[in-house]
Motif scaffolding. Structure first.
Motif, short mmCIF file in Angstrom:
data_model
loop_
_atom_site.label_atom_id
_atom_site.label_comp_id
_atom_site.label_asym_id
_atom_site.label_seq_id
_atom_site.Cartn_x
_atom_site.Cartn_y
_atom_site.Cartn_z
N VAL A 21 -1.05 3.23 -7.93
CA VAL A 21 0.27 3.86 -8.07
C VAL A 21 1.34 2.97 -7.45
CG1 VAL A 21 1.69 5.81 -7.32
CG2 VAL A 21 -0.62 6.22 -8.19
N ALA A 22 1.07 2.47 -6.25
CA ALA A 22 2.05 1.62 -5.56
C ALA A 22 2.31 0.34 -6.34
CB ALA A 22 1.57 1.30 -4.15
N ILE A 23 1.27 -0.24 -6.93
CA ILE A 23 1.43 -1.46 -7.73
C ILE A 23 2.39 -1.20 -8.89
CG2 ILE A 23 0.22 -3.02 -9.33
CD1 ILE A 23 -2.28 -2.63 -7.45
N GLN A 24 2.21 -0.08 -9.58
CA GLN A 24 3.09 0.25 -10.70
C GLN A 24 4.53 0.48 -10.24
OE1 GLN A 24 2.23 2.95 -13.75
NE2 GLN A 24 0.19 2.17 -14.18
N ILE A 25 4.69 1.18 -9.13
CA ILE A 25 6.04 1.46 -8.64
C ILE A 25 6.75 0.16 -8.26
CG2 ILE A 25 7.36 2.53 -6.77
CD1 ILE A 25 5.20 4.71 -6.70
N LEU A 26 6.07 -0.70 -7.52
CA LEU A 26 6.68 -1.96 -7.10
C LEU A 26 7.09 -2.79 -8.31
CD1 LEU A 26 4.24 -2.83 -4.19
CD2 LEU A 26 6.69 -2.36 -3.95
N SER A 27 6.26 -2.81 -9.32
CA SER A 27 6.60 -3.54 -10.54
C SER A 27 7.82 -2.92 -11.22
CB SER A 27 5.40 -3.54 -11.50
OG SER A 27 5.72 -4.20 -12.70
N GLY A 73 11.12 -3.80 -9.53
CA GLY A 73 11.44 -5.22 -9.45
C GLY A 73 10.90 -5.95 -8.24
N ASP A 74 10.05 -5.29 -7.44
CA ASP A 74 9.41 -5.96 -6.30
C ASP A 74 8.15 -6.68 -6.81
OD1 ASP A 74 10.87 -5.72 -3.91
OD2 ASP A 74 10.36 -3.60 -3.76
N ARG A 75 8.35 -7.68 -7.66
CA ARG A 75 7.24 -8.33 -8.35
C ARG A 75 6.26 -9.02 -7.40
NH1 ARG A 75 7.12 -6.33 -13.50
NH2 ARG A 75 9.22 -6.24 -14.36
N ARG A 76 6.80 -9.72 -6.41
CA ARG A 76 5.92 -10.46 -5.49
C ARG A 76 5.01 -9.48 -4.74
NH1 ARG A 76 7.86 -14.48 -0.57
NH2 ARG A 76 5.75 -15.05 0.13
N ALA A 77 5.59 -8.38 -4.27
CA ALA A 77 4.79 -7.39 -3.56
C ALA A 77 3.78 -6.72 -4.49
CB ALA A 77 5.70 -6.34 -2.93
N SER A 78 4.20 -6.44 -5.72
CA SER A 78 3.29 -5.82 -6.70
C SER A 78 2.11 -6.73 -7.00
CB SER A 78 4.06 -5.52 -7.99
OG SER A 78 3.20 -5.01 -8.98
N GLU A 79 2.38 -7.99 -7.22
CA GLU A 79 1.31 -8.94 -7.54
C GLU A 79 0.39 -9.17 -6.34
OE1 GLU A 79 3.52 -12.27 -8.89
OE2 GLU A 79 4.10 -11.31 -10.80
N GLY A 80 0.97 -9.24 -5.14
CA GLY A 80 0.15 -9.41 -3.94
C GLY A 80 -0.76 -8.23 -3.70
N LEU A 81 -0.22 -7.02 -3.89
CA LEU A 81 -1.04 -5.83 -3.70
C LEU A 81 -2.11 -5.73 -4.78
CD1 LEU A 81 -1.66 -3.21 -2.24
CD2 LEU A 81 0.18 -2.10 -3.53
N GLU A 82 -1.78 -6.12 -6.00
CA GLU A 82 -2.78 -6.06 -7.08
C GLU A 82 -3.94 -7.01 -6.80
OE1 GLU A 82 -2.94 -5.83 -11.93
OE2 GLU A 82 -1.24 -6.85 -10.98
N ARG A 83 -3.65 -8.21 -6.33
CA ARG A 83 -4.72 -9.16 -5.98
C ARG A 83 -5.58 -8.61 -4.85
NH1 ARG A 83 -0.47 -12.95 -6.70
NH2 ARG A 83 -0.09 -12.96 -4.45
N TYR A 84 -4.94 -8.06 -3.87
CA TYR A 84 -5.66 -7.51 -2.71
C TYR A 84 -6.52 -6.32 -3.11
CZ TYR A 84 -6.13 -6.11 2.24
OH TYR A 84 -6.60 -5.78 3.50
N PHE A 85 -5.98 -5.45 -3.95
CA PHE A 85 -6.74 -4.30 -4.44
C PHE A 85 -7.96 -4.76 -5.24
CE2 PHE A 85 -7.40 -1.51 -8.18
CZ PHE A 85 -8.01 -0.45 -7.53
N THR A 86 -7.79 -5.76 -6.09
CA THR A 86 -8.92 -6.27 -6.87
C THR A 86 -10.00 -6.83 -5.95
OG1 THR A 86 -7.49 -6.81 -8.74
CG2 THR A 86 -9.59 -7.95 -8.63
N ASP A 87 -9.59 -7.58 -4.94
CA ASP A 87 -10.53 -8.13 -3.96
C ASP A 87 -11.26 -7.01 -3.23
OD1 ASP A 87 -11.90 -9.94 -2.38
OD2 ASP A 87 -10.20 -10.37 -1.06
#
Length: 246
Positions: free
Chosen positions: A195-201, A204-218
């Motif tokens: 949910v947070a990844i979608q909201i950040l995207s 427009g908080d792209r860097r935070a969205s992408e960082g959280l998505e990588r961390y979540f996948t890991d």
């Protein structure tokens, strides 16, 4: 008996602090599934799959407030703490129907923030529902996520009148979740980090969205590798069809 191994010293986040608060309130040990596994005390993953040094904090123009149900901060499968690792400004509070944390009420009334409750539109009246964030000058969006099982989240939504005056930002997802760590009542229900990844995207908080998505996948790969009792490398190869095992 459950075993915790303390990881190398890293800054605490709001969810870790809330976990310690919840443990202090407990009259008996909390037993999560896999309680015999030797776990890292900080990330709660099996020690061999610890991810405490696999993230880097990121600045964002938004703030998240996690309203967590009872034992949620204690569960190894919880993904709210991933948000708090990536976004150090994240706030976290234990939910109570009657004993409301005064610091939560102070946050919600703080004129520096613009609160939104994150919940599906089907549970709110149409006049409360918004589909985008209209940023106001000198105010940070404050995204309130009800963190628990779907049944618990609905209870929190119904029984938290102090949230009733805030708009509902609806994340009505039409794709299946990649979570896989708990049983969802509906395939399209997202976990807290998703949910947070979608909201950040969306804001427009792209860097935070992408960082959280990588961390979540890991995190998801390491958690599932622990459940399967495999090394991380062999689990990834197996799950992507690259394994040579028969």
């Amino acid at each position: 008996m459950a075993s915790d191994i303390t990881s190398p010293s890293l800054p605490d986040n709001a969810v870790l602090q809330l976990r310690e608060q919840r443990l202090a309130q407990s009259t008996r040990p909390f037993r999560a599934r896999g309680c015999r596994v030797i776990r890292c005390h900080r990330c709660l993953l099996p020690r061999v799959h610890c991810l405490c040094h696999s993230f880097s904090a990121t600045l964002a123009e938004s703030t998240f407030c996690l309203l967590m149900y009872d034992t949620e901060p204690l569960k190894p499968s919880n993904t709210g703490r991933l948000i708090a690792d990536i976004l150090p400004d994240t706030k976290a509070f234990l939910w109570s129907r009657t004993n409301i944390d005064p610091q939560l009420l102070a946050l919600l009334s703080n004129p520096d923030y613009q609160p939104y409750v994150i919940f599906p539109s089907s549970y709110a009246t149409s006049d409360r529902v918004v589909t985008r964030v209209e940023k106001q000058s000198n105010k940070r969006p404050l995204f309130i996520i009800l963190d628990g099982t779907w049944t618990e989240a609905r209870k929190m939504f119904r029984k938290s009148p102090y949230l009733d005056n805030f708009p509902i930002l609806s994340i009505d997802n039409d794709q299946n979740s990649d979570y896989q760590l708990r049983e969802a009542s509906r395939k399209e229900q997202l976990c807290t980090a998703e949910v947070a990844i979608q909201i950040l995207s969306q804001v427009g908080d792209r860097r935070a969205s992408e960082g959280l998505e990588r961390y979540f996948t890991d995190f998801r790969q390491r958690y599932l590798a622990g459940k399967a009792n495999r090394s991380l490398e062999s689990f990834i190869a197996f799950s992507t069809g690259e394994s040579n095992e028969s």
